[in-house]
Motif scaffolding. Structure first.
Motif, PDB file in Angstrom:
ATOM      1  N   GLN A   1     -66.216  36.633  56.692  1.00 40.83           N
ATOM      2  CA  GLN A   1     -67.241  37.099  57.617  1.00 40.83           C
ATOM      3  C   GLN A   1     -67.280  38.621  57.681  1.00 40.83           C
ATOM      4  O   GLN A   1     -66.251  39.281  57.560  1.00 40.83           O
TER       5      GLN A   1
ATOM      6  N   VAL B   1     -68.533  41.158  60.659  1.00 41.60           N
ATOM      7  CA  VAL B   1     -68.903  41.109  62.072  1.00 41.60           C
ATOM      8  C   VAL B   1     -69.119  42.541  62.544  1.00 41.60           C
ATOM      9  O   VAL B   1     -68.215  43.371  62.457  1.00 41.60           O
TER      10      VAL B   1
ATOM     11  N   THR C   1     -72.891  38.496  63.381  1.00 41.27           N
ATOM     12  CA  THR C   1     -71.954  37.857  62.458  1.00 41.27           C
ATOM     13  C   THR C   1     -72.673  37.374  61.207  1.00 41.27           C
ATOM     14  O   THR C   1     -73.690  36.693  61.295  1.00 41.27           O
TER      15      THR C   1
END
Length: 98
Positions: free
Chosen positions: A49, A51, A7
């Motif tokens: 984010q 990921v 992440t």
């Protein structure tokens, strides 16, 4: 099998195009990689984010891949340091051949 979640969290300046470019440019590196069954590049603009999720044949192969050198390299590519977590995979359902 082992799953690895990598992440990259952005406090600000989330750049979707940067993340897509990294994925497009890195894809070939992972094709046919020994021990790697799957790799998914994802992003969530709302959470700011990127990921990435990996499925490895063994924990040893996963840990060997995520070396300090690799962590430094991806920090440069993504602009933020990753958080890496490992999970044991109980089962996989793959409907892609259907």
């Amino acid at each position: 099998m082992i799953g690895a979640t990598v992440t990259f969290s952005y406090p600000s300046d989330f750049d979707r195009s940067r993340i897509v470019d990294v994925a497009e440019n890195a894809r070939a590196m992972f094709e046919g990689m020994p021990g790697l069954r799957y790799k998914f590049f994802t992003f969530d603009e709302k959470r700011q984010q990127a990921v990435n999720f990996y499925v490895w044949e063994s924990r040893e192969e996963a840990e060997r891949f995520f070396s300090e050198e690799l962590r430094e390299r991806v920090t440069g590519l993504y602009g933020v340091a990753p958080t890496i977590e490992f999970v044991q995979i109980a089962e996989i359902v793959d409907n892609s051949a259907s």
